[in-house]
Design a protein around this motif. Structure first.
Motif, PDB file in Angstrom:
ATOM      1  N   GLY A 214     -68.958  19.546  53.524  1.00  0.00           N
ATOM      2  CA  GLY A 214     -70.260  19.845  52.960  1.00  0.00           C
ATOM      3  C   GLY A 214     -71.398  19.232  53.755  1.00  0.00           C
ATOM      4  N   ARG A 215     -72.556  19.864  53.666  1.00  0.00           N
ATOM      5  CA  ARG A 215     -73.730  19.444  54.433  1.00  0.00           C
ATOM      6  C   ARG A 215     -74.095  17.989  54.182  1.00  0.00           C
ATOM      7  NH1 ARG A 215     -78.858  18.250  53.033  1.00  0.00           N
ATOM      8  NH2 ARG A 215     -80.561  18.788  54.475  1.00  0.00           N
ATOM      9  N   ASP A 216     -74.244  17.625  52.895  1.00  0.00           N
ATOM     10  CA  ASP A 216     -74.760  16.300  52.576  1.00  0.00           C
ATOM     11  C   ASP A 216     -73.819  15.194  53.021  1.00  0.00           C
ATOM     12  OD1 ASP A 216     -76.834  17.684  51.488  1.00  0.00           O
ATOM     13  OD2 ASP A 216     -76.342  17.264  49.389  1.00  0.00           O
ATOM     14  N   THR A 217     -72.524  15.406  52.863  1.00  0.00           N
ATOM     15  CA  THR A 217     -71.557  14.379  53.266  1.00  0.00           C
ATOM     16  C   THR A 217     -71.563  14.170  54.779  1.00  0.00           C
ATOM     17  OG1 THR A 217     -70.136  14.825  51.367  1.00  0.00           O
ATOM     18  CG2 THR A 217     -69.113  13.764  53.276  1.00  0.00           C
ATOM     19  N   VAL A 218     -71.599  15.255  55.547  1.00  0.00           N
ATOM     20  CA  VAL A 218     -71.588  15.121  57.008  1.00  0.00           C
ATOM     21  C   VAL A 218     -72.867  14.446  57.487  1.00  0.00           C
ATOM     22  CG1 VAL A 218     -71.550  16.360  59.201  1.00  0.00           C
ATOM     23  CG2 VAL A 218     -70.053  17.094  57.334  1.00  0.00           C
ATOM     24  N   LEU A 219     -74.003  14.848  56.962  1.00  0.00           N
ATOM     25  CA  LEU A 219     -75.265  14.237  57.388  1.00  0.00           C
ATOM     26  C   LEU A 219     -75.362  12.774  56.966  1.00  0.00           C
ATOM     27  CD1 LEU A 219     -77.885  17.081  56.787  1.00  0.00           C
ATOM     28  CD2 LEU A 219     -76.606  16.523  58.860  1.00  0.00           C
ATOM     29  N   ALA A 220     -74.850  12.460  55.793  1.00  0.00           N
ATOM     30  CA  ALA A 220     -74.834  11.060  55.365  1.00  0.00           C
ATOM     31  C   ALA A 220     -73.931  10.227  56.263  1.00  0.00           C
ATOM     32  CB  ALA A 220     -74.367  10.967  53.907  1.00  0.00           C
ATOM     33  N   ALA A 221     -72.807  10.801  56.661  1.00  0.00           N
ATOM     34  CA  ALA A 221     -71.902  10.086  57.571  1.00  0.00           C
ATOM     35  C   ALA A 221     -72.573   9.835  58.918  1.00  0.00           C
ATOM     36  CB  ALA A 221     -70.612  10.891  57.751  1.00  0.00           C
ATOM     37  N   ILE A 222     -73.301  10.824  59.420  1.00  0.00           N
ATOM     38  CA  ILE A 222     -74.001  10.651  60.702  1.00  0.00           C
ATOM     39  C   ILE A 222     -74.996   9.494  60.606  1.00  0.00           C
ATOM     40  CG2 ILE A 222     -75.680  11.725  62.256  1.00  0.00           C
ATOM     41  CD1 ILE A 222     -74.232  14.395  61.736  1.00  0.00           C
ATOM     42  N   GLU A 223     -75.759   9.433  59.508  1.00  0.00           N
ATOM     43  CA  GLU A 223     -76.714   8.340  59.344  1.00  0.00           C
ATOM     44  C   GLU A 223     -76.007   6.994  59.277  1.00  0.00           C
ATOM     45  OE1 GLU A 223     -79.874   8.311  59.577  1.00  0.00           O
ATOM     46  OE2 GLU A 223     -80.175  10.472  59.706  1.00  0.00           O
ATOM     47  N   ARG A 224     -74.875   6.949  58.575  1.00  0.00           N
ATOM     48  CA  ARG A 224     -74.118   5.699  58.475  1.00  0.00           C
ATOM     49  C   ARG A 224     -73.567   5.294  59.844  1.00  0.00           C
ATOM     50  NH1 ARG A 224     -71.232   4.089  53.931  1.00  0.00           N
ATOM     51  NH2 ARG A 224     -72.805   5.300  52.803  1.00  0.00           N
ATOM     52  N   ILE A 225     -73.099   6.263  60.607  1.00  0.00           N
ATOM     53  CA  ILE A 225     -72.572   5.969  61.949  1.00  0.00           C
ATOM     54  C   ILE A 225     -73.685   5.423  62.841  1.00  0.00           C
ATOM     55  CG2 ILE A 225     -71.626   7.035  64.033  1.00  0.00           C
ATOM     56  CD1 ILE A 225     -70.199   9.031  62.047  1.00  0.00           C
ATOM     57  N   PHE A 226     -74.852   6.049  62.802  1.00  0.00           N
ATOM     58  CA  PHE A 226     -75.986   5.556  63.593  1.00  0.00           C
ATOM     59  C   PHE A 226     -76.302   4.100  63.223  1.00  0.00           C
ATOM     60  CE2 PHE A 226     -78.221   9.947  64.294  1.00  0.00           C
ATOM     61  CZ  PHE A 226     -77.180  10.322  65.122  1.00  0.00           C
ATOM     62  N   ALA A 227     -76.375   3.829  61.923  1.00  0.00           N
ATOM     63  CA  ALA A 227     -76.749   2.487  61.467  1.00  0.00           C
ATOM     64  C   ALA A 227     -75.716   1.449  61.883  1.00  0.00           C
ATOM     65  CB  ALA A 227     -76.917   2.494  59.947  1.00  0.00           C
ATOM     66  N   GLN A 228     -74.439   1.792  61.785  1.00  0.00           N
ATOM     67  CA  GLN A 228     -73.402   0.835  62.156  1.00  0.00           C
ATOM     68  C   GLN A 228     -73.383   0.585  63.660  1.00  0.00           C
ATOM     69  OE1 GLN A 228     -69.848   2.523  60.447  1.00  0.00           O
ATOM     70  NE2 GLN A 228     -70.298   1.754  58.386  1.00  0.00           N
ATOM     71  N   THR A 229     -73.597   1.647  64.432  1.00  0.00           N
ATOM     72  CA  THR A 229     -73.668   1.477  65.889  1.00  0.00           C
ATOM     73  C   THR A 229     -74.845   0.588  66.265  1.00  0.00           C
ATOM     74  OG1 THR A 229     -72.694   3.678  66.206  1.00  0.00           O
ATOM     75  CG2 THR A 229     -73.833   2.697  68.083  1.00  0.00           C
ATOM     76  N   GLU A 230     -75.986   0.830  65.642  1.00  0.00           N
ATOM     77  CA  GLU A 230     -77.165  -0.002  65.907  1.00  0.00           C
ATOM     78  C   GLU A 230     -76.880  -1.468  65.582  1.00  0.00           C
ATOM     79  OE1 GLU A 230     -81.753  -0.622  64.271  1.00  0.00           O
ATOM     80  OE2 GLU A 230     -80.541   1.055  63.550  1.00  0.00           O
ATOM     81  N   ARG A 231     -76.214  -1.707  64.460  1.00  0.00           N
ATOM     82  CA  ARG A 231     -75.943  -3.082  64.061  1.00  0.00           C
ATOM     83  C   ARG A 231     -75.029  -3.781  65.067  1.00  0.00           C
ATOM     84  NH1 ARG A 231     -73.410  -2.232  59.448  1.00  0.00           N
ATOM     85  NH2 ARG A 231     -75.396  -1.593  58.513  1.00  0.00           N
TER      86      ARG A 231
END
Length: 600
Positions: A214-231
């Protein structure tokens, strides 16, 4: 990101599946491109990258080993397309082609194909492939038009966010214009179709991913991946001592202003997990084609320092501020010529890393050979087949010694990902040349406790008349520097011998016509040494000599190692010689002679 995506709960398993699925799509694109492309520079050398990018320019994923100096400019290519057409200007089946230097200043051979991805009518992503065509018209044949090309119009076709397909319908006129203005249409247009096939594959895989989660789950995962990589990146930088660190190096000249050095300067600021890389002190844009328009150098250096083995995405750079002002050699203003755009980037990366030598000495290597253009390009018409040919006689250079091991030998630069040396069999099979030798360049690695990697050497005879691009390596006055008492490596050089001439001569030439039977000699640069050469284990020096990497003369002169019969070590004589050499090297005059032109 909209509010509903922020509130989506994500279980760890789903997050990890999506985290791995996105790079897997980019990797599958790369495999598809390699298997179907026509051009050796793509399927053999791997001069390309494949990626997924969001409409706002955020990098979602790139293939493992994709050319690293492409990562900085994929997002700006997409945001430029969005400004050109607006969100409503795209539809399923669109295919865009672009290589224009006003956006992401590179040589025109680096052609982007990108396609929009829609989920339930919403534009969510773009699949994009940037790959090196062997020709785009003008003087672009091979690896670009060279340093002395006057402007982009002389270099080749400029394709500026043009729709090759609209809604799945080919623009026949644009296709014919491209076909009729390049010398190798079967190759370049074949590669273009391979790029499109890779993008279409990505759209199918995205359909599967969004359809499953689903759209929302994939986009939420992308945001979480970005944030974890940044950290993760912030945590690494937080371990560096806060401060402002600087380094400077120089190129001999820019190919037109002979004797006028090209200044490269890096100012790196570290504070609380954030890093700023300021390249304002670099030379301004040049009249020669050494210019570029890219954030690649600081991004590559930052990625190498923070998370070199992690997948790359937008989060990899969120804690980095890049400062490169307009009019800088790396942020040149169109239509400054950019055909030789990449030649300087690896040396800039080395300079940025060298700036941090005081802050993190246990992590900073010596400089690597650090210049692209380590190849010779030969092209013409094969008299036997009456077909045009073009080859790149490439050979890798040496990397700098590291705090824990010797530098790698005969490999590509830090800016080139998994780019490889072209195979000898491929060169000889597809063009009228004979590769006389290719091997490691003995004694080229900078002496050190950990030796610099060796550059390659390659001798090629052309069996038919043709033209060579053999531009000089421009760092004779600032060779790859050593660190912590290590000595510099050797710079590269290119030489030519015409039929009947007794010996090779140094050359600096572009599109130079030579008769059959001419020979070229290409010496790649090498890496600097890390640490005092007199601290290197004598047994390791002995094995370097046995394997032909270091001569006995260098072992004696640079490392203070003395051999007896059958190259057996003489421990007493070695200790005595090292003591004398150490006393001599500590004198003020000797220290001045060892200074290189990288200044911290």
């Amino acid at each position: 990101m909209d509010a509903r995506v922020k509130e989506i709960p994500l279980d760890p398993v789903t997050l990890e599946v999506i985290r791995n699925a996105l790079p897997a799509i980019s990797n599958e694109m790369a495999i598809d491109l390699q298997r179907t492309s026509y051009n050796m520079i793509i399927y053999e050398v791997r001069d390309f990258c494949t990626a997924l990018v969001r409409p706002n320019g955020e990098l979602v994923s790139q293939n493992v080993g994709g050319v690293s100096h492409f990562i900085a400019d994929l997002g700006v290519m997409i945001t430029d397309a969005m400004r050109r057409y607006d969100k409503e200007g795209f539809q399923p089946g669109d295919v865009l082609i672009s290589n224009h230097q006003r956006v992401a200043g590179q040589h025109l051979n680096n052609v982007c194909i990108h396609m929009p991805y829609f989920h339930e009518g919403e534009l969510l992503m773009f699949a994009i492939v940037r790959a090196h065509w062997i020709d785009v018209g003008g003087t672009s044949t091979g690896f670009g038009a060279g340093l002395t090309v006057a402007d982009p119009w002389l270099e080749g076709l400029q394709l500026d966010q043009l729709k090759l397909y609209r809604g799945g319908v080919l623009d026949q006129t644009l296709y014919r214009v491209i076909r009729d203005n390049i010398r190798y249409p079967e190759s370049s247009l074949g590669d273009m179709k391979s790029q499109m096939a890779a993008c279409r594959l990505a759209l199918r895989r995205l359909d599967e991913l969004f359809g499953k989660y689903g759209r929302d789950t994939v986009l939420a995962a992308i945001e979480r991946i970005f944030a974890q990589t940044e950290r993760k990146c912030r945590n690494v930088v937080a371990s560096f001592p806060d401060g402002v660190y600087e380094a400077e190096s120089v190129l001999d000249d820019d190919g037109l202003a002979q004797g006028e050095p090209v200044r490269l300067h890096a100012r790196v600021s570290v504070r609380g997990g954030e890093m700023s890389i300021d390249m304002s002190g670099c030379s301004g844009e040049r009249r020669s084609a050494m210019n570029s328009r890219t954030l690649a150098a600081p991004r590559i250096a930052y990625k190498a320092l923070t998370a070199p083995n992690e997948p790359v995405n937008e989060g990899s750079f969120r804690a980095l501020q890049c400062i490169i002002p307009e009019g800088n050699i790396m942020m040149a203003r169109y239509p400054a010529p950019m055909a030789h755009w990449s030649v300087v980037l690896p040396m800039v990366v080395d300079t940025i890393v060298a700036a941090l030598a005081r802050a993190i000495p246990e992590r900073v290597p010596a400089a690597h050979f650090g210049l692209m253009g380590n190849n010779g390009v030969f092209f013409g018409m094969d008299p036997n087949t009456r077909r045009r040919f073009v080859i790149s006689a490439s050979g890798g250079g040496g990397w700098g010694g590291r705090p824990f091991e010797d530098g790698e030998s005969a490999t590509c630069t830090v800016c080139q990902g998994d780019v490889r040396n072209a195979s000898i069999e491929e060169l000889e099979m597809k063009s009228p040349v004979l590769v006389r030798t290719r091997g490691l360049r003995a004694d080229s690695g900078g002496p050190g406790r950990f030796r610099g990697g060796l550059g390659s050497t390659m001798q090629v005879r052309n069996l038919a008349e043709g033209r060579w691009n053999m531009e000089r390596q421009r760092r004779q006055h600032c060779p790859p520097w050593g660190v912590g008492g290590g000595l510099p490596g050797q710079a590269g050089m290119k030489m030519l011998k015409l039929p009947g001439e007794p010996e090779f001569k140094d050359v600096d030439l572009s599109r130079h016509l030579v008769p059959a039977g001419s020979e070229v000699l290409i010496h790649a640069g090498s890496g600097g040494g890390w640490g005092d050469p007199l601290a290197r284990d004598p047994e390791r020096v002995r094995w370097d000599v046995i394997e032909g990497l270091v001569s006995e003369q260098s072992a004696h002169r640079d490392y203070g190692v003395v051999f007896g019969e059958n190259r057996a070590l003489d421990p007493q004589a070695t200790a005595a010689l090292r003591s004398r050499l150490a006393a001599h090297r500590s004198s003020p005059s000797a220290a001045r002679r060892r200074e290189t032109q990288v200044r911290q």
